[in-house]
Design an enzyme around this catalytic site. Structure first.
Site, PDB file in Angstrom:
ATOM      1  N   THR A 159     -19.039 -58.326  51.907  1.00 22.97           N
ATOM      2  CA  THR A 159     -19.278 -59.660  52.604  1.00 22.97           C
ATOM      3  C   THR A 159     -19.773 -58.219  53.601  1.00 22.97           C
ATOM      4  O   THR A 159     -19.858 -57.164  53.681  1.00 22.97           O
ATOM      5  CB  THR A 159     -18.123 -60.907  53.630  1.00 22.97           C
ATOM      6  OG1 THR A 159     -18.111 -60.866  52.624  1.00 22.97           O
ATOM      7  CG2 THR A 159     -18.312 -61.155  54.780  1.00 22.97           C
ATOM      8  N   ARG A 187     -16.925 -73.434  46.838  1.00 22.16           N
ATOM      9  CA  ARG A 187     -15.636 -73.053  47.332  1.00 22.16           C
ATOM     10  C   ARG A 187     -16.004 -72.569  49.049  1.00 22.16           C
ATOM     11  O   ARG A 187     -17.110 -71.712  48.588  1.00 22.16           O
ATOM     12  CB  ARG A 187     -14.809 -72.382  46.620  1.00 22.16           C
ATOM     13  CG  ARG A 187     -14.082 -70.931  47.444  1.00 22.16           C
ATOM     14  CD  ARG A 187     -14.904 -70.060  47.945  1.00 22.16           C
ATOM     15  NE  ARG A 187     -13.685 -68.597  48.799  1.00 22.16           N
ATOM     16  CZ  ARG A 187     -14.243 -67.510  49.411  1.00 22.16           C
ATOM     17  NH1 ARG A 187     -15.527 -67.973  49.582  1.00 22.16           N
ATOM     18  NH2 ARG A 187     -13.406 -67.065  49.775  1.00 22.16           N
ATOM     19  N   VAL A 188     -15.709 -72.611  50.343  1.00 26.35           N
ATOM     20  CA  VAL A 188     -16.420 -72.449  51.375  1.00 26.35           C
ATOM     21  C   VAL A 188     -15.119 -70.953  51.651  1.00 26.35           C
ATOM     22  O   VAL A 188     -14.345 -71.093  51.567  1.00 26.35           O
ATOM     23  CB  VAL A 188     -16.163 -72.816  52.302  1.00 26.35           C
ATOM     24  CG1 VAL A 188     -17.163 -72.373  53.876  1.00 26.35           C
ATOM     25  CG2 VAL A 188     -17.706 -73.959  52.071  1.00 26.35           C
ATOM     26  N   GLY A 189     -15.352 -70.081  52.366  1.00 23.25           N
ATOM     27  CA  GLY A 189     -14.265 -68.417  52.878  1.00 23.25           C
ATOM     28  C   GLY A 189     -14.360 -68.911  54.177  1.00 23.25           C
ATOM     29  O   GLY A 189     -14.103 -70.095  54.328  1.00 23.25           O
ATOM     30  N   ASP A 190     -13.408 -67.653  54.912  1.00 23.68           N
ATOM     31  CA  ASP A 190     -13.278 -67.681  55.933  1.00 23.68           C
ATOM     32  C   ASP A 190     -14.704 -67.231  57.127  1.00 23.68           C
ATOM     33  O   ASP A 190     -15.004 -67.148  57.802  1.00 23.68           O
ATOM     34  CB  ASP A 190     -12.317 -66.322  56.217  1.00 23.68           C
ATOM     35  CG  ASP A 190     -12.927 -65.195  55.896  1.00 23.68           C
ATOM     36  OD1 ASP A 190     -14.020 -64.570  54.646  1.00 23.68           O
ATOM     37  OD2 ASP A 190     -12.658 -64.090  56.635  1.00 23.68           O
ATOM     38  N   THR A 210     -14.022 -59.277  56.323  1.00 20.01           N
ATOM     39  CA  THR A 210     -13.662 -59.360  54.772  1.00 20.01           C
ATOM     40  C   THR A 210     -12.786 -59.395  54.168  1.00 20.01           C
ATOM     41  O   THR A 210     -11.931 -58.799  54.601  1.00 20.01           O
ATOM     42  CB  THR A 210     -15.158 -58.178  55.024  1.00 20.01           C
ATOM     43  OG1 THR A 210     -15.325 -58.126  53.892  1.00 20.01           O
ATOM     44  CG2 THR A 210     -14.053 -56.784  55.452  1.00 20.01           C
ATOM     45  N   GLY A 211     -12.841 -59.590  53.417  1.00 21.74           N
ATOM     46  CA  GLY A 211     -11.936 -59.562  51.536  1.00 21.74           C
ATOM     47  C   GLY A 211     -11.319 -61.015  51.796  1.00 21.74           C
ATOM     48  O   GLY A 211     -12.778 -61.917  51.215  1.00 21.74           O
ATOM     49  N   GLY A 213     -11.026 -64.901  51.419  1.00 23.00           N
ATOM     50  CA  GLY A 213     -11.401 -65.457  52.010  1.00 23.00           C
ATOM     51  C   GLY A 213     -10.197 -66.633  52.941  1.00 23.00           C
ATOM     52  O   GLY A 213     -10.085 -66.676  54.116  1.00 23.00           O
TER      53      GLY A 213
END
Ligand code: ASP
Length: 290
Positions: A159, A187-190, A210-211, A213
């Protein structure tokens, strides 16, 4: 006396050790080293945190070395879905966008949502309509050159993000991503979630994560770093380290960049590397990959 300015950027945390000996880390290091100095000069010259954060995230999206913007790879259905967010500390203004396919620079869309709409988060097809109507440059699928096919079987992320403190004490945090590699479509992350992947609070600081999420979502990572600084009086590095440890203890991994209102920088990560660069309020420069 001039107030301190500070900047930290990241290009994602992950299993970067696998690139040792390929030349790739050196290339990214050079880009980050040159970039951080020029973005810092902009700040010293009086540019706003908002403009500098936008400029550096755009550059990180455009260079193609990281899994955001140009370097984003397709999801499990074969198309790219992009997420981004931005937050300004002084008035809690925030904008974000998730699961969009068309913008060249998703961070521009997040900023547009923040500055020109009364929404905070726009998603999917209607966000693509907003992008068109706003005249934000779009690209088609052929624009994307996935930065990371090698070793994609390994848990890997990437990211980009920036946290900036300007001469007026304004703090802006911004994050942009193509998501986790081969993520599930939809899919949606952080990264686009204010409070999880991105957060900024006046007189406290800003954070971009970052990571993997899901873990940053489950821990409201970015906002809780600043809550610890505010409520427990913790140093920004202690607070960032504590939240990252919580994530690791849950089985997650990643990293974050954090800058406090005095210009102190923390950039912890739990993976073998995190592309990162910073210049703190005292002028100390840090650039690293592993
Ligand atoms: N945090 C991002 C996500 O989960 C990915 C990353 O940072 O690499 O979408």
């Amino acid at each position: 006396m001039q107030r301190p300015v500070a900047i930290a950027v990241h290009g994602g945390a992950g299993n970067l050790a696998r690139y040792s000996g390929t030349g790739r880390l050196e290339e990214a290091h050079k880009f980050l080293d040159e970039g951080i100095r020029s973005w810092h000069t902009m700040l010293r010259d009086g540019c706003s945190a908002l403009d500098v954060a936008s400029v550096c995230v755009r550059a990180l999206e455009d260079v193609g070395y990281f899994h955001a913007g140009k370097g984003s790879s397709p999801n499990d259905k074969g198309y790219v879905e992009l997420d981004a967010s931005i937050m300004r500390a002084s008035d809690h203004a925030a904008g974000s966008v998730a699961a969009v396919r068309s913008p060249k620079n998703p961070i521009d869309v997040a900023r547009y949502v923040m500055e020109h709409t009364s929404q905070v988060l726009m998603v999917g097809a209607e966000a693509d309509v907003l992008i068109r109507d706003a005249g934000i440059p779009v690209v088609d699928f052929s624009y994307f050159v996935p930065c990371d096919e090698v070793g994609a079987a390994l848990p890997s992320t990437g990211t980009v993000g920036a946290v900036v403190l300007d001469q007026h004490g304004e703090i802006v945090a911004a994050t942009s991503t193509g998501g986790t590699l081969r993520k599930r479509a939809g899919r949606v992350g952080d990264a686009p979630i204010i409070g999880a992947g991105t957060y900024a609070r006046a007189r406290l600081g800003g954070v971009s994560c970052t990571g993997i999420g899901e873990y940053f979502l489950r821990t409201s990572a970015a906002s809780r770093v600043l809550a610890r600084v505010e409520l427990l009086g913790e140093h920004i590095s202690t607070a960032a380290g504590t939240i990252l440890t919580e994530i690791v203890n849950l089985g997650g991994s990643g990293g974050m960049i954090a800058v406090d209102h005095r210009g102190t920088v923390a950039m912890p990560f739990s993976t073998s590397g995190m592309y990162r660069a910073s210049i703190d309020g005292s002028g100390n420069v840090v650039v690293g990959c592993l």
